[in-house]
Design a protein around this motif. Structure first.
Motif, PDB file in Angstrom:
ATOM      1  N   PRO A 148      -3.863  14.456  -5.138  1.00  0.00           N
ATOM      2  CA  PRO A 148      -4.760  13.515  -5.819  1.00  0.00           C
ATOM      3  C   PRO A 148      -6.220  13.681  -5.402  1.00  0.00           C
ATOM      4  CG  PRO A 148      -3.640  12.417  -4.024  1.00  0.00           C
ATOM      5  CD  PRO A 148      -3.055  13.801  -4.113  1.00  0.00           C
ATOM      6  N   THR A 149      -7.094  13.423  -6.350  1.00  0.00           N
ATOM      7  CA  THR A 149      -8.523  13.360  -6.066  1.00  0.00           C
ATOM      8  C   THR A 149      -8.839  11.951  -5.569  1.00  0.00           C
ATOM      9  OG1 THR A 149      -9.058  12.569  -8.271  1.00  0.00           O
ATOM     10  CG2 THR A 149      -8.997  14.974  -7.960  1.00  0.00           C
ATOM     11  N   ASP A 150     -10.051  11.755  -5.089  1.00  0.00           N
ATOM     12  CA  ASP A 150     -10.467  10.403  -4.709  1.00  0.00           C
ATOM     13  C   ASP A 150     -10.349   9.451  -5.896  1.00  0.00           C
ATOM     14  OD1 ASP A 150     -10.965  11.102  -2.083  1.00  0.00           O
ATOM     15  OD2 ASP A 150     -13.144  11.185  -2.315  1.00  0.00           O
ATOM     16  N   GLU A 151     -10.700   9.938  -7.082  1.00  0.00           N
ATOM     17  CA  GLU A 151     -10.608   9.099  -8.287  1.00  0.00           C
ATOM     18  C   GLU A 151      -9.152   8.736  -8.578  1.00  0.00           C
ATOM     19  OE1 GLU A 151     -11.530   9.352 -13.044  1.00  0.00           O
ATOM     20  OE2 GLU A 151     -12.811  10.501 -11.698  1.00  0.00           O
ATOM     21  N   ASP A 152      -8.230   9.706  -8.436  1.00  0.00           N
ATOM     22  CA  ASP A 152      -6.806   9.417  -8.624  1.00  0.00           C
ATOM     23  C   ASP A 152      -6.346   8.322  -7.660  1.00  0.00           C
ATOM     24  OD1 ASP A 152      -6.516  11.485 -10.554  1.00  0.00           O
ATOM     25  OD2 ASP A 152      -5.983  12.949  -8.993  1.00  0.00           O
ATOM     26  N   ILE A 153      -6.771   8.448  -6.414  1.00  0.00           N
ATOM     27  CA  ILE A 153      -6.389   7.471  -5.386  1.00  0.00           C
ATOM     28  C   ILE A 153      -6.956   6.100  -5.722  1.00  0.00           C
ATOM     29  CG2 ILE A 153      -6.668   6.833  -2.956  1.00  0.00           C
ATOM     30  CD1 ILE A 153      -6.571   9.904  -2.363  1.00  0.00           C
ATOM     31  N   ASP A 154      -8.230   6.057  -6.082  1.00  0.00           N
ATOM     32  CA  ASP A 154      -8.862   4.779  -6.419  1.00  0.00           C
ATOM     33  C   ASP A 154      -8.145   4.103  -7.584  1.00  0.00           C
ATOM     34  OD1 ASP A 154     -10.672   5.251  -4.401  1.00  0.00           O
ATOM     35  OD2 ASP A 154     -12.323   5.797  -5.751  1.00  0.00           O
TER      36      ASP A 154
ATOM     37  N   LYS B 194      -7.942   8.418   3.299  1.00  0.00           N
ATOM     38  CA  LYS B 194      -7.778   9.588   4.165  1.00  0.00           C
ATOM     39  C   LYS B 194      -6.298   9.875   4.423  1.00  0.00           C
ATOM     40  CE  LYS B 194      -9.477  11.506   8.525  1.00  0.00           C
ATOM     41  NZ  LYS B 194     -10.279  11.248   9.725  1.00  0.00           N
ATOM     42  N   ALA B 195      -5.507   8.845   4.611  1.00  0.00           N
ATOM     43  CA  ALA B 195      -4.075   9.021   4.865  1.00  0.00           C
ATOM     44  C   ALA B 195      -3.344   9.551   3.631  1.00  0.00           C
ATOM     45  CB  ALA B 195      -3.459   7.713   5.333  1.00  0.00           C
ATOM     46  N   ILE B 196      -3.766   9.139   2.458  1.00  0.00           N
ATOM     47  CA  ILE B 196      -3.139   9.669   1.240  1.00  0.00           C
ATOM     48  C   ILE B 196      -3.446  11.156   1.120  1.00  0.00           C
ATOM     49  CG2 ILE B 196      -3.137   9.575  -1.286  1.00  0.00           C
ATOM     50  CD1 ILE B 196      -3.561   6.500  -0.975  1.00  0.00           C
ATOM     51  N   HIS B 197      -4.687  11.551   1.391  1.00  0.00           N
ATOM     52  CA  HIS B 197      -5.011  12.974   1.376  1.00  0.00           C
ATOM     53  C   HIS B 197      -4.204  13.729   2.444  1.00  0.00           C
ATOM     54  CE1 HIS B 197      -8.111  13.100  -1.650  1.00  0.00           C
ATOM     55  NE2 HIS B 197      -8.830  12.153  -1.048  1.00  0.00           N
ATOM     56  N   ARG B 198      -4.061  13.131   3.612  1.00  0.00           N
ATOM     57  CA  ARG B 198      -3.283  13.753   4.697  1.00  0.00           C
ATOM     58  C   ARG B 198      -1.816  13.879   4.290  1.00  0.00           C
ATOM     59  NH1 ARG B 198      -1.608  17.298   7.578  1.00  0.00           N
ATOM     60  NH2 ARG B 198      -0.657  16.797   9.583  1.00  0.00           N
ATOM     61  N   ALA B 199      -1.267  12.864   3.652  1.00  0.00           N
ATOM     62  CA  ALA B 199       0.117  12.916   3.201  1.00  0.00           C
ATOM     63  C   ALA B 199       0.318  14.029   2.174  1.00  0.00           C
ATOM     64  CB  ALA B 199       0.526  11.573   2.612  1.00  0.00           C
ATOM     65  N   ALA B 200      -0.677  14.250   1.317  1.00  0.00           N
ATOM     66  CA  ALA B 200      -0.606  15.352   0.353  1.00  0.00           C
ATOM     67  C   ALA B 200      -0.539  16.684   1.095  1.00  0.00           C
ATOM     68  CB  ALA B 200      -1.798  15.306  -0.591  1.00  0.00           C
ATOM     69  N   GLU B 201      -1.319  16.818   2.171  1.00  0.00           N
ATOM     70  CA  GLU B 201      -1.266  18.034   2.994  1.00  0.00           C
ATOM     71  C   GLU B 201       0.109  18.204   3.641  1.00  0.00           C
ATOM     72  OE1 GLU B 201      -4.365  17.456   5.866  1.00  0.00           O
ATOM     73  OE2 GLU B 201      -5.974  17.775   4.387  1.00  0.00           O
TER      74      GLU B 201
ATOM     75  N   GLN C  74       0.842  -1.205   0.000  1.00  0.00           N
ATOM     76  CA  GLN C  74       0.000   0.000   0.000  1.00  0.00           C
ATOM     77  C   GLN C  74       0.877   1.255   0.000  1.00  0.00           C
ATOM     78  OE1 GLN C  74      -3.329  -0.077  -0.196  1.00  0.00           O
ATOM     79  NE2 GLN C  74      -3.931  -2.061   0.578  1.00  0.00           N
ATOM     80  N   ILE C  75       1.887   1.277   0.857  1.00  0.00           N
ATOM     81  CA  ILE C  75       2.775   2.442   0.965  1.00  0.00           C
ATOM     82  C   ILE C  75       3.555   2.656  -0.331  1.00  0.00           C
ATOM     83  CG2 ILE C  75       4.876   3.272   2.124  1.00  0.00           C
ATOM     84  CD1 ILE C  75       3.620   2.054   4.742  1.00  0.00           C
ATOM     85  N   MET C  76       4.017   1.589  -0.947  1.00  0.00           N
ATOM     86  CA  MET C  76       4.762   1.721  -2.203  1.00  0.00           C
ATOM     87  C   MET C  76       3.870   2.306  -3.303  1.00  0.00           C
ATOM     88  SD  MET C  76       7.799   0.903  -1.357  1.00  0.00           S
ATOM     89  CE  MET C  76       8.679   0.742  -2.910  1.00  0.00           C
ATOM     90  N   SER C  77       2.639   1.841  -3.400  1.00  0.00           N
ATOM     91  CA  SER C  77       1.719   2.369  -4.421  1.00  0.00           C
ATOM     92  C   SER C  77       1.332   3.809  -4.116  1.00  0.00           C
ATOM     93  CB  SER C  77       0.475   1.489  -4.521  1.00  0.00           C
ATOM     94  OG  SER C  77       0.812   0.231  -5.045  1.00  0.00           O
TER      95      SER C  77
ATOM     96  N   CYS D 286      -6.694  -5.149   0.856  1.00  0.00           N
ATOM     97  CA  CYS D 286      -6.487  -5.091   2.303  1.00  0.00           C
ATOM     98  C   CYS D 286      -7.479  -6.049   2.941  1.00  0.00           C
ATOM     99  CB  CYS D 286      -6.710  -3.667   2.809  1.00  0.00           C
ATOM    100  SG  CYS D 286      -6.621  -3.514   4.602  1.00  0.00           S
ATOM    101  N   ARG D 287      -6.950  -7.073   3.567  1.00  0.00           N
ATOM    102  CA  ARG D 287      -7.812  -8.078   4.198  1.00  0.00           C
ATOM    103  C   ARG D 287      -8.676  -7.473   5.294  1.00  0.00           C
ATOM    104  NH1 ARG D 287      -3.099 -12.671   4.880  1.00  0.00           N
ATOM    105  NH2 ARG D 287      -2.687 -12.852   2.652  1.00  0.00           N
ATOM    106  N   CYS D 288      -8.196  -6.408   5.898  1.00  0.00           N
ATOM    107  CA  CYS D 288      -8.921  -5.768   7.006  1.00  0.00           C
ATOM    108  C   CYS D 288      -9.876  -4.684   6.515  1.00  0.00           C
ATOM    109  CB  CYS D 288      -7.926  -5.163   7.995  1.00  0.00           C
ATOM    110  SG  CYS D 288      -6.744  -6.355   8.632  1.00  0.00           S
ATOM    111  N   ALA D 289      -9.866  -4.410   5.209  1.00  0.00           N
ATOM    112  CA  ALA D 289     -10.753  -3.418   4.591  1.00  0.00           C
ATOM    113  C   ALA D 289     -10.569  -2.024   5.168  1.00  0.00           C
ATOM    114  CB  ALA D 289     -12.209  -3.867   4.676  1.00  0.00           C
ATOM    115  N   SER D 290      -9.321  -1.605   5.325  1.00  0.00           N
ATOM    116  CA  SER D 290      -9.054  -0.259   5.852  1.00  0.00           C
ATOM    117  C   SER D 290      -8.942   0.768   4.725  1.00  0.00           C
ATOM    118  CB  SER D 290      -7.786  -0.263   6.729  1.00  0.00           C
ATOM    119  OG  SER D 290      -6.658  -0.601   5.976  1.00  0.00           O
ATOM    120  N   TYR D 291      -9.678   0.567   3.664  1.00  0.00           N
ATOM    121  CA  TYR D 291      -9.607   1.428   2.482  1.00  0.00           C
ATOM    122  C   TYR D 291      -9.946   2.880   2.780  1.00  0.00           C
ATOM    123  CZ  TYR D 291      -9.507  -3.088   0.153  1.00  0.00           C
ATOM    124  OH  TYR D 291      -9.178  -4.364  -0.235  1.00  0.00           O
ATOM    125  N   ALA D 292     -10.933   3.133   3.622  1.00  0.00           N
ATOM    126  CA  ALA D 292     -11.304   4.519   3.937  1.00  0.00           C
ATOM    127  C   ALA D 292     -10.153   5.220   4.656  1.00  0.00           C
ATOM    128  CB  ALA D 292     -12.572   4.555   4.780  1.00  0.00           C
ATOM    129  N   ARG D 293      -9.492   4.521   5.562  1.00  0.00           N
ATOM    130  CA  ARG D 293      -8.346   5.126   6.261  1.00  0.00           C
ATOM    131  C   ARG D 293      -7.165   5.315   5.317  1.00  0.00           C
ATOM    132  NH1 ARG D 293      -9.574   1.564  10.623  1.00  0.00           N
ATOM    133  NH2 ARG D 293      -7.640   0.449  10.267  1.00  0.00           N
TER     134      ARG D 293
END
Length: 152
Positions: free
Chosen positions: A117-123, A141-148, A103-106, A131-138
């Motif tokens: 990135p927009t949500d579409e860019d991220i998707d 959110k973390a990718i948007h936070r990293a952009a900030e 996930q981090i590499m991508s 992610c087996r745990c389905a933490s996709y929303a986090r």
């Protein structure tokens, strides 16, 4: 003998050109941060950067790497990767953590190319990173936070 740059260091490996990079990293070079997930390039757990492009190492063969630059989770040091890692910790993204290196590499490759990135860019960029745990929303959110973080 196959020669390539691995995490900034010239590397030579005496192995079959048909050996997947994933197994060369884990078994021959003892770098276990890149994970085995599915073996068919469908889950993203084995993602590394090859010449800056996120690539599934389970389906990349050593014979295709001669002269390439490979970066694994152990060696990723870009500003985008640092921001991603900071956001991952801040927002407590991982649950089990198994998929996180992929996930981090991508995500770091996405931010290196698309700093806001927009949500579409991220998707699109994260498609195929399961992610087996389905933490996709986090993750989003973390990718948007990293952009900030990168912008600040």
């Amino acid at each position: 003998m196959i020669s390539f740059t691995l995490n900034g260091k010239e590397t030579q490996i005496d192995a079959s050109p048909d050996m997947p990079l994933l197994w060369a990293l884990r078994d021959e070079l003892k770098m276990t941060g890149t994970k085995f997930g599915c073996g068919v390039a469908a889950c993203g757990a084995c993602t590394v950067h090859i010449d800056g492009v996120p690539t599934r190492s389970c389906q990349t063969y050593l014979g295709d790497l001669d002269g390439a630059t490979v970066t694994t989770i152990e060696g990723v040091e870009s500003d985008a990767a640092k921001a991603i890692q900071e956001a991952w910790v801040e927002l407590q993204v991982p649950q089990c953590g198994y998929c996180q290196s992929g996930q981090i590499m991508s995500a770091s490759a996405l931010l290196a190319e698309t700093p806001k990135p927009t949500d579409e860019d991220i998707d699109t960029a994260m498609d195929g990173n399961l992610c087996r745990c389905a933490s996709y929303a986090r993750i989003r959110k973390a990718i948007h936070r990293a952009a900030e973080i990168m912008e600040a």
